[in-house]
Structures are given as C-alpha cells and as structure tokens.
Design an enzyme around this catalytic site. Structure first.
Site, PDB file in Angstrom:
ATOM      1  N   LYS A 101       0.848  -1.194   0.000  1.00 37.42           N
ATOM      2  CA  LYS A 101       0.000   0.000   0.000  1.00 37.42           C
ATOM      3  C   LYS A 101       0.886   1.247   0.000  1.00 37.42           C
ATOM      4  O   LYS A 101       1.947   1.278   0.606  1.00 37.42           O
ATOM      5  CB  LYS A 101      -0.948  -0.008   1.191  1.00 37.42           C
ATOM      6  N   SER A 103       0.866   4.100   1.441  1.00 42.31           N
ATOM      7  CA  SER A 103       1.278   4.718   2.715  1.00 42.31           C
ATOM      8  C   SER A 103       2.506   4.034   3.296  1.00 42.31           C
ATOM      9  O   SER A 103       3.380   4.685   3.871  1.00 42.31           O
ATOM     10  CB  SER A 103       0.131   4.671   3.726  1.00 42.31           C
ATOM     11  N   PHE A 104       2.596   2.704   3.154  1.00 43.42           N
ATOM     12  CA  PHE A 104       3.774   1.976   3.639  1.00 43.42           C
ATOM     13  C   PHE A 104       4.977   2.259   2.747  1.00 43.42           C
ATOM     14  O   PHE A 104       6.095   2.440   3.234  1.00 43.42           O
ATOM     15  CB  PHE A 104       3.498   0.473   3.706  1.00 43.42           C
ATOM     16  N   ALA A 105       4.770   2.296   1.437  1.00 43.78           N
ATOM     17  CA  ALA A 105       5.870   2.589   0.515  1.00 43.78           C
ATOM     18  C   ALA A 105       6.427   3.987   0.770  1.00 43.78           C
ATOM     19  O   ALA A 105       7.640   4.204   0.698  1.00 43.78           O
ATOM     20  CB  ALA A 105       5.390   2.454  -0.922  1.00 43.78           C
ATOM     21  N   ASP A 117      -0.431 -17.139  -7.809  1.00 43.67           N
ATOM     22  CA  ASP A 117      -0.754 -17.952  -8.975  1.00 43.67           C
ATOM     23  C   ASP A 117      -2.211 -18.390  -9.019  1.00 43.67           C
ATOM     24  O   ASP A 117      -2.868 -18.545  -7.981  1.00 43.67           O
ATOM     25  CB  ASP A 117       0.136 -19.199  -8.998  1.00 43.67           C
ATOM     26  N   GLU A 127       7.570 -10.855   1.827  1.00 46.31           N
ATOM     27  CA  GLU A 127       8.820 -10.344   2.391  1.00 46.31           C
ATOM     28  C   GLU A 127       8.738  -8.824   2.359  1.00 46.31           C
ATOM     29  O   GLU A 127       8.456  -8.227   1.314  1.00 46.31           O
ATOM     30  CB  GLU A 127      10.017 -10.807   1.570  1.00 46.31           C
ATOM     31  N   GLN A 168      -1.234 -22.855   2.902  1.00 47.80           N
ATOM     32  CA  GLN A 168      -0.453 -22.317   4.024  1.00 47.80           C
ATOM     33  C   GLN A 168      -1.271 -21.366   4.880  1.00 47.80           C
ATOM     34  O   GLN A 168      -2.078 -20.591   4.389  1.00 47.80           O
ATOM     35  CB  GLN A 168       0.822 -21.630   3.535  1.00 47.80           C
TER      36      GLN A 168
END
EC number: 3.5.4.13
Length: 180
Positions: A101, A103-105, A117, A127, A168
């Site tokens: 998002k 705001s994080f970038a 996929d 990550e 997972q």
C-alpha cells in the site's frame, strides 16, 4: 485485463474466489486490501552458508514469532516475512499481483514483486524490507493491495498441482531443497 471492484465482487458473490475473513470495505477500485496477520519471521544475520540444493535446518536463518496488538518493529533495512490475516482461494482464470500500500511505501518500506498464482489457496506470505528508520507494524492493519488479472483462458495446471505453499496458514519457511 485487471478486474474492477464490480468484477471482484462478482467473483466473490458467485463463489468463484474466496477471501476469509472478508469485509466489503477491503474492495477498492481495482483490487483488494489485505491485512497483516499475527505471525512473522525475521531473517537472522549469520555467516552460515545456506545451500538451497540441500535440506537445511532453517532455524539458523530465521527467528519465528507471534505479534501481540503492539506488533513488531521492522528495523532499518531488515528483511521480515509477514502473512495476510486473510485466507484466499484463487480460481484457475485469475492471477494476483501484490503491491505494498502506498502509505507503507512512502515510509520507505519495500516488497519484492510478488505473484499469486491461479489456483492458489492460503494466506499470502510477503517479504517486507525495512526503511532507513524503524517502523512499527501491527496485526490487522491493511498493508498490501492485491490486483487481479484475468488470464486469456483458465490455466491447464494450476498452483494446486505442484505448489509448495498450497493451503499455508501463517508463515511457511522456504521448502528446501530447491530442485534443479
């Protein structure tokens, strides 16, 4: 073609795609915002060489933990695995592209290009790479935006056939050995 909010809601309503838990407010103009789950894995600093062609004890390379409501602090330039709180099920005719998002970038955080996929089922593990200053993240906060692209036809062999991370929940560390 990128799915619009209407296309995403149609896939969800018809049961062709699942997101659980799901809140309609997560659907944006051209994707879905997903939130941080409780588990994380920090990459350890070590001089031990990891051979990706052999089975390895990954506890030498990762520190696994669970976040409480205070979350965790991502240190400068640190690499951390996070997962989504949401469990998704992708149909055979959609591929997902994950973006951090904005705001994080804008805080200097970064994620490598990540593809979800066709046929994938599970929580998405991402990550995240730290900024030049420490940043606290907390579970339940929207942190990634998942954009859906329709393939020209359903894939012949979807992720469920040979995917290592199918189903997972939480953090699943890399599956070794990586076969040549």
């Amino acid at each position: 073609m990128i799915l619009s909010d209407g296309g995403i809601k149609s896939y969800l309503r018809r049961g062709l795609m699942k997101i659980e838990p799901f809140d309609e407010n997560q659907v944006r103009e051209n994707g879905v915002d997903l939130t941080i789950g409780h588990q994380y894995a920090r990459f350890k600093n070590t001089e031990d060489v990891l051979d990706v062609t052999k089975e390895e004890d990954l506890s030498k390379y990762y520190e696994l933990g669970f976040m409480d409501d205070e979350g965790i602090v991502i240190k400068p330039y640190e690499h951390v695995l996070l997962h989504t709180r949401e469990y998704i099920e992708m149909p055979a005719d959609l591929v997902g592209l994950v973006n951090l998002k904005s705001s994080f970038a804008r805080l200097g955080l970064y994620i490598p290009p990540t593809v979800v996929d066709a046929g994938f089922k599970g929580e998405i593990v991402i990550e995240i790479i730290g900024s030049s200053f420490p940043v606290r993240v907390r579970p339940g906060v929207p942190f990634i935006h998942l954009v859906f692209l329709r393939t020209d036809s359903p894939v012949l062999r979807d992720y469920s056939v040979r995917g290592h991370y199918q189903g997972q929940r939480g953090i699943r560390l890399p599956k070794l050995p990586i076969k040549l």
